[in-house]
Scaffold this motif. Structure first.
Motif: not given
Length: 539
Positions: A91-92, A94-102, A64-65, A53-54
């Motif tokens: 970006i939120l 459970n995949i570390d490479s995705f999570n918290n990317k802005k 929140f999408v 999600s993001a």
């Protein structure tokens, strides 16, 4: 890698964040789609295993999408910005490479015919997000996107010249007496296909895995409609399956998963309406409680609050007062046999009323599919005079059940009411405001679009002449006054002509309810049915 984002002012950029690749736009028009494309290989089931999600936000608004898996190790997040300026996202996952990317992008002002999504306006009407009035003049083509590509293209060509701006269409394929074609794509992955003793295909689905090709194709056709200025009124469930595929009897956990996946993919499309079902009461596997749950699921997962309703069989009315329903979608001919019954229904629900089925123009044996073109046009006029809306449909069969029938398959129009409905749309859009009945309890023919504008429809009546007269009452607006001057135009709704009458009329009160011309002038009318008058004040 080249990406094609339709209907957007786009600059594609490739951003590197700690060796992580995000494919996204740098700029997007207001109400168009911003899309983030992510790549990740997952050994398990990416539809279930990956949470994505993001959070999108600007200086004062946050959305929140949900994201979704689009096959081939590709994940996507889509967002429809409604305010111009800079938007940020996080970006939120459970995949570390995705999570918290802005990241961020700029939303620029809409251009051309981009007027934004449809919203309810002034209780009974619709407007685009930019304030432009929207009058739904729709048609029905339930399974057109499941036909062969050549027929789909023919459908789009027909719609382009038709004047319709809304199409009722099913997400799932349809199995019905007049539509038996196997769809091009299926919504779920196929585990196996067997043949029973009668030669019928028996499908076993993997309900844990969607088929992205099915949804990509649906999206392409929705975008094609958007280019034509047409809203896609998506029917999410229907009873026309009868065990052929089993999509009408899926358990609720699969129904909910399907709705969440569908809204994640499509909620960012500005030309979407949600119709929870067509003839919901014929889906015996679902209860009213189920429908309430499914409706709330769609609304909860649509951050932009698109139009949403549900459609029953003939004269079967849902509880349309529920807040999840933005408007009333009805299958019922009776209220539009005259204008005041439709207007009364509008006053009861206090929401926009769309008669999405009042029968169809055609020649079928079934009574619902054998309106004459004159009757189809007449019913639409009655609904419009009432301040409501009526959807068109066409069901001509000239050879056998394999005929291409527009109501189900799309293709080309064979009837003639569609031209008259397009003519009516032009008249309605030329009015200063949406129509309403000027004096619903006293005048059965006269609609108003505000001060100094009236539309009178005589329907089946054949009149030789008509004394100029108008109700004193004008809805909740200021009442008509004596000494007001008007011009009159005679509208032949069938021959599609508008003739200006040469005489100017001036109002004079006859009693407390009615104004006539001060000299009691009358107008010669064509001796034929389906005549209307447009009466406008002369300043």
């Amino acid at each position: 890698m080249k990406l094609n984002f339709k209907n957007s002012a786009i600059i594609i950029v490739l951003v590197f964040l700690n060796s992580f690749k995000i494919f996204a736009q740098e700029k997007v028009e207001q109400w168009n789609r911003f899309e983030i494309k992510l790549q990740h290989h997952n050994k398990g089931n990416s539809f279930n295993d990956v949470q994505l999600s993001a959070k999108f936000f600007n200086s004062d608004t946050t959305f929140f999408v949900s994201g979704f898996y689009d096959g081939n190790d590709i994940f996507k997040i889509r967002f429809m910005p409604q305010e111009i300026g800079k938007w940020n996202y996080i970006i939120l996952s459970n995949i570390d490479s995705f999570n918290n990317k802005k990241g961020s992008f700029e939303c620029i002002k809409a251009t051309g015919k981009n007027h934004g999504i449809i919203k309810v306006s002034d209780t009974y009407y619709f407007k685009h997000a930019d304030g432009k009035n929207y009058y739904p003049f729709g048609t029905t083509a339930y399974a057109w996107q499941h036909m062969g590509n050549e027929l789909q293209e023919e459908t789009l060509r027909s719609l382009k010249k038709s004047g319709f701006n809304k199409v009722r269409m099913c997400v799932f394929p349809k199995d019905y007496t007049l539509v038996k074609e196997e769809p091009i794509f299926y919504p779920f992955e196929v585990k196996k296909i067997e043949t029973d003793t009668k030669g019928k295909k028996v499908f076993t689905w993997d309900f844990e895995k969607f088929n992205p090709l099915f949804f990509q194709h649906l999206e392409e056709r929705i975008d094609d409609l958007a280019k034509l200025g047409i809203e896609a009124d998506l029917i999410l469930f229907h009873p026309y399956d009868k065990g052929r595929w089993g999509f009408d009897s899926m358990p609720n956990d699969i129904n909910l998963k399907y709705l969440k996946y569908l809204t994640a993919r499509l909620a960012s499309f500005k030309n979407i309406w949600w119709s929870l079902a067509n003839e919901w009461d014929f889906l015996k596997a679902k209860t009213v409680k189920d429908w309430d749950l499914l409706t709330k699921t769609v609304v909860k997962n649509d951050p932009y609050m698109h139009m949403c309703s549900i459609h029953g069989s003939t004269s079967t009315y849902y509880n349309y007062w529920k807040p999840e329903f933005t408007h009333v979608s009805i299958q019922d001919e009776a209220p539009v046999l005259n204008s005041y019954s439709a207007a009364t229904l509008r006053n009861i629900y206090k929401k926009p009323i769309v008669f999405d089925e009042v029968g169809y123009e055609g020649n079928l044996k079934s009574r619902w599919g054998r309106h004459s073109p004159e009757q189809m046009t007449h019913l639409v006029w009655n609904g419009i005079i009432a301040g409501t809306y009526v959807t068109h449909g066409e069901t001509y069969m000239f050879h056998n059940e394999k005929d291409t029938i527009y109501w189900a398959d799309g293709g080309s129009f064979k009837g003639t009411s569609w031209k008259r409905i397009s003519f009516l749309r032009d008249i309605v859009e030329e009015a200063p405001e949406p129509l309403f009945m000027a004096d619903i309890s006293r005048d059965l023919n006269t609609a108003s679009a505000g001060k100094g504008y009236y539309l009178i429809y005589f329907g089946n009546e054949v009149n030789e002449s008509w004394f100029f007269n108008l109700p004193k009452k004008n809805g909740d607006l200021e009442k008509l006054k004596p000494g007001t001057k008007f011009k009159v135009e005679i509208i032949d709704t069938w021959d599609m002509t508008i003739t200006t009458h040469p005489i100017t009329f001036e109002t004079k009160a006859i009693d407390n309810y009615r104004f006539y011309d001060k000299d009691m002038k009358d107008i010669r009318l064509p001796l034929k049915p389906y005549i209307a008058l447009r009466i406008t004040e002369i300043h």
